[in-house]
Design a protein around this motif. Sequence first.
Motif, PDB file in Angstrom:
ATOM      1  N   GLY A 152     -18.917-112.508  -5.455  1.00  0.00           N
ATOM      2  CA  GLY A 152     -18.179-111.280  -5.207  1.00  0.00           C
ATOM      3  C   GLY A 152     -17.013-111.509  -4.282  1.00  0.00           C
ATOM      4  N   PRO A 153     -16.135-110.516  -4.170  1.00  0.00           N
ATOM      5  CA  PRO A 153     -14.979-110.646  -3.277  1.00  0.00           C
ATOM      6  C   PRO A 153     -15.417-110.701  -1.823  1.00  0.00           C
ATOM      7  N   PRO A 154     -14.553-111.149  -0.929  1.00  0.00           N
ATOM      8  CA  PRO A 154     -14.919-111.238   0.502  1.00  0.00           C
ATOM      9  C   PRO A 154     -15.225-109.866   1.100  1.00  0.00           C
ATOM     10  N   GLY A 155     -16.199-109.853   2.019  1.00  0.00           N
ATOM     11  CA  GLY A 155     -16.494-108.640   2.767  1.00  0.00           C
ATOM     12  C   GLY A 155     -17.370-107.633   2.069  1.00  0.00           C
ATOM     13  N   THR A 156     -18.079-108.040   1.012  1.00  0.00           N
ATOM     14  CA  THR A 156     -18.921-107.083   0.285  1.00  0.00           C
ATOM     15  C   THR A 156     -20.387-107.128   0.701  1.00  0.00           C
ATOM     16  N   GLY A 157     -20.768-108.049   1.582  1.00  0.00           N
ATOM     17  CA  GLY A 157     -22.136-108.040   2.106  1.00  0.00           C
ATOM     18  C   GLY A 157     -23.009-109.184   1.655  1.00  0.00           C
ATOM     19  N   LYS A 158     -22.427-110.287   1.168  1.00  0.00           N
ATOM     20  CA  LYS A 158     -23.234-111.414   0.687  1.00  0.00           C
ATOM     21  C   LYS A 158     -23.972-112.083   1.845  1.00  0.00           C
ATOM     22  N   THR A 159     -23.264-112.390   2.915  1.00  0.00           N
ATOM     23  CA  THR A 159     -23.912-113.017   4.078  1.00  0.00           C
ATOM     24  C   THR A 159     -24.876-112.056   4.750  1.00  0.00           C
ATOM     25  N   ASP A 196     -16.614 -82.776  15.955  1.00  0.00           N
ATOM     26  CA  ASP A 196     -17.211 -81.923  14.927  1.00  0.00           C
ATOM     27  C   ASP A 196     -16.407 -81.903  13.639  1.00  0.00           C
ATOM     28  N   ASP A 197     -15.142 -82.272  13.676  1.00  0.00           N
ATOM     29  CA  ASP A 197     -14.303 -82.163  12.477  1.00  0.00           C
ATOM     30  C   ASP A 197     -14.349 -83.400  11.587  1.00  0.00           C
ATOM     31  N   VAL A 198     -15.145 -84.436  11.944  1.00  0.00           N
ATOM     32  CA  VAL A 198     -15.201 -85.671  11.157  1.00  0.00           C
ATOM     33  C   VAL A 198     -15.987 -85.425   9.875  1.00  0.00           C
ATOM     34  N   ASP A 199     -15.366 -85.713   8.721  1.00  0.00           N
ATOM     35  CA  ASP A 199     -15.977 -85.510   7.406  1.00  0.00           C
ATOM     36  C   ASP A 199     -16.119 -86.869   6.725  1.00  0.00           C
ATOM     37  N   ALA A 200     -17.357 -87.390   6.673  1.00  0.00           N
ATOM     38  CA  ALA A 200     -17.591 -88.726   6.101  1.00  0.00           C
ATOM     39  C   ALA A 200     -17.263 -88.758   4.613  1.00  0.00           C
ATOM     40  N   THR A 201     -17.556 -87.682   3.887  1.00  0.00           N
ATOM     41  CA  THR A 201     -17.293 -87.657   2.441  1.00  0.00           C
ATOM     42  C   THR A 201     -15.801 -87.752   2.156  1.00  0.00           C
ATOM     43  N   ARG A 202     -15.027 -87.060   2.916  1.00  0.00           N
ATOM     44  CA  ARG A 202     -13.564 -87.091   2.733  1.00  0.00           C
ATOM     45  C   ARG A 202     -12.988 -88.460   3.078  1.00  0.00           C
ATOM     46  N   ILE A 203     -13.474 -89.048   4.155  1.00  0.00           N
ATOM     47  CA  ILE A 203     -12.989 -90.388   4.539  1.00  0.00           C
ATOM     48  C   ILE A 203     -13.351 -91.404   3.460  1.00  0.00           C
ATOM     49  N   ALA A 204     -14.593 -91.338   2.942  1.00  0.00           N
ATOM     50  CA  ALA A 204     -15.030 -92.279   1.906  1.00  0.00           C
ATOM     51  C   ALA A 204     -14.181 -92.131   0.649  1.00  0.00           C
ATOM     52  N   HIS A 205     -13.809 -90.914   0.304  1.00  0.00           N
ATOM     53  CA  HIS A 205     -12.972 -90.688  -0.889  1.00  0.00           C
ATOM     54  C   HIS A 205     -11.603 -91.332  -0.732  1.00  0.00           C
ATOM     55  N   ASN A 206     -11.102 -91.394   0.483  1.00  0.00           N
ATOM     56  CA  ASN A 206      -9.777 -91.980   0.734  1.00  0.00           C
ATOM     57  C   ASN A 206      -9.820 -93.505   0.870  1.00  0.00           C
ATOM     58  N   MET A 207     -10.996 -94.097   0.729  1.00  0.00           N
ATOM     59  CA  MET A 207     -11.140 -95.551   0.902  1.00  0.00           C
ATOM     60  C   MET A 207     -11.400 -96.266  -0.421  1.00  0.00           C
ATOM     61  N   GLU A 208     -10.903 -95.769  -1.492  1.00  0.00           N
ATOM     62  CA  GLU A 208     -11.091 -96.396  -2.799  1.00  0.00           C
ATOM     63  C   GLU A 208     -10.531 -97.820  -2.773  1.00  0.00           C
ATOM     64  N   GLY A 209     -11.366 -98.818  -3.163  1.00  0.00           N
ATOM     65  CA  GLY A 209     -10.939-100.212  -3.189  1.00  0.00           C
ATOM     66  C   GLY A 209     -11.175-100.957  -1.896  1.00  0.00           C
ATOM     67  N   SER A 240      -6.359-107.332  -9.324  1.00  0.00           N
ATOM     68  CA  SER A 240      -6.415-108.535 -10.167  1.00  0.00           C
ATOM     69  C   SER A 240      -7.592-109.423  -9.784  1.00  0.00           C
ATOM     70  N   ASP A 241      -7.913-109.477  -8.481  1.00  0.00           N
ATOM     71  CA  ASP A 241      -9.079-110.258  -8.052  1.00  0.00           C
ATOM     72  C   ASP A 241     -10.366-109.661  -8.616  1.00  0.00           C
ATOM     73  N   ILE A 242     -10.488-108.335  -8.574  1.00  0.00           N
ATOM     74  CA  ILE A 242     -11.682-107.681  -9.106  1.00  0.00           C
ATOM     75  C   ILE A 242     -11.831-107.970 -10.591  1.00  0.00           C
ATOM     76  N   GLU A 243     -10.729-107.935 -11.302  1.00  0.00           N
ATOM     77  CA  GLU A 243     -10.770-108.216 -12.746  1.00  0.00           C
ATOM     78  C   GLU A 243     -11.246-109.644 -13.014  1.00  0.00           C
ATOM     79  N   LYS A 244     -10.822-110.560 -12.180  1.00  0.00           N
ATOM     80  CA  LYS A 244     -11.222-111.963 -12.354  1.00  0.00           C
ATOM     81  C   LYS A 244     -12.719-112.144 -12.127  1.00  0.00           C
ATOM     82  N   TYR A 245     -13.269-111.484 -11.088  1.00  0.00           N
ATOM     83  CA  TYR A 245     -14.711-111.560 -10.824  1.00  0.00           C
ATOM     84  C   TYR A 245     -15.506-110.941 -11.967  1.00  0.00           C
ATOM     85  N   GLU A 246     -15.062-109.792 -12.443  1.00  0.00           N
ATOM     86  CA  GLU A 246     -15.791-109.111 -13.511  1.00  0.00           C
ATOM     87  C   GLU A 246     -15.789-109.923 -14.798  1.00  0.00           C
TER      88      GLU A 246
END
Length: 487
Positions: free
Chosen positions: A245-252, A398-411, A472-478
Amino acid sequence: MSLLMISENVKLAREYALLGNYDSAMVYYQGVLDQMSKYLYVKDTFLQQKWQQVWQEINVEAKHVKDIMSTLESFKVDSSPLKAAQHDLPAQDGEVWSLPVPAERRPSPGPRKRQSSQFSDNRVPNNRLSAAVRGPNPSSKNNQKAKPTRTKEKKDQVNRVKEDKNKSDVSENEQKRFDGTGYDKDLVEALERDIISQNPNIRWDDIADLEEAKKLLKEAVVLPMWMPEFFKGIRRPWKGVLMVGPPGTGKTLLAKAVATECKTTFFNISSSTLTSKYRGESEKLVRLLFEMARFYAPTTIFIDEIDSICSRRGTSEEHEASRRVKAELLVQMDGVGGASENEDPSKMVMVLAATNFPWDIDEALRRRLEKRIYIPLPSTKGREELLRINFKELELADDVDATRIAHNMEGYSGADITNVCRDASLMAMRRRIEGLTPEEIRNLSKEDMHMPTTMEDFEMALKKVSKSVSASDIEKYEKWIAEFGSC
């Protein structure tokens, strides 16, 4: 009572028991058992099983000490028949049981002329024992036969307590050592340093998403320990697992969770561990690694960035020494020299490897790594779980919205998400110290720096921290996993 106090009290109880102070030992044992009974019904099933197992082991030790105490009490009770038999002896035999007259025992010449006080103190029991052997009184013979039997029982019980203590010490301190006869001592020590003796303290629950990868690793490492009769023959455990997998995805991180959760000996190997400037020593290190792994079995050998050790053979850039190391690694992974298809799963050696460049791995190594799984970028749900894991260490507004932040982190990878949270947590500090002199910054109190992280901080961090993996890296792994994957 804290865990440290419980551990110290158990050690004191064992020391008092070995020194013969059984009353004090039982006080400590009973106190520890009473305190541990509070932990036997915790909500976490895994912790509950562990506490019950430890409580049972300590209870067995306490029972051994109780048996020894009861045996010692029986000695006091059984001494009365011996005294009665002494009074019932005839006059001529009674002289044998009386104290010896000093005039009758003359010191022999030579080196035995000077006798210690210890010898004079021990003469009476020795004379009594010899008299019991010679004398015609049957009751004294019976007593002398019973006494060695009870003494033997006492010694056996003491030995059992010592053995239990020794076993627990070995399990706690991991004193099982590999016999490196025939190998360079420095090579053995270099590999033993790569055994993770300290717990990495990474649980399955600390890893968001990746359910398929966790399921496969549990099947490859944990289940063979629980069901050894099932995992035999064609159902033998997997000998090799490759995480791609690409770097930083949790292999180690997955490898650390295996070391924490699976209770196997864990070797963390890198290319520098198996590399030496001396000719032929690198191959010896590879062979020694697998021999030590079989000795400490069940074992997991984790090789991070395995493409740096076993890249494709036959290229023009390949060195002769590198080719020999690859050949030895392939031979050892194939099970030559100790492994068999019907061996006990508790003696298994599994190779867990990770790479960011699976297309550079040698074909023969790819075949030996029987399971090849893809560790993808986190999904929207996975990103939200990762955010909540990182939020445990932050004080949020109190205004921190985890769902909204996660949606903005695509990729974004798992490492990218952690970097965003880290950068956001520093935003409040940056605003607080802006415009201050170094002296004023040093004089700030903890209360002045204690500020919650807001939604605005996360939005600013997202603008600063970009994703590290391209499309392009993701496409190569897939494409590679579609051709060679085996999950």
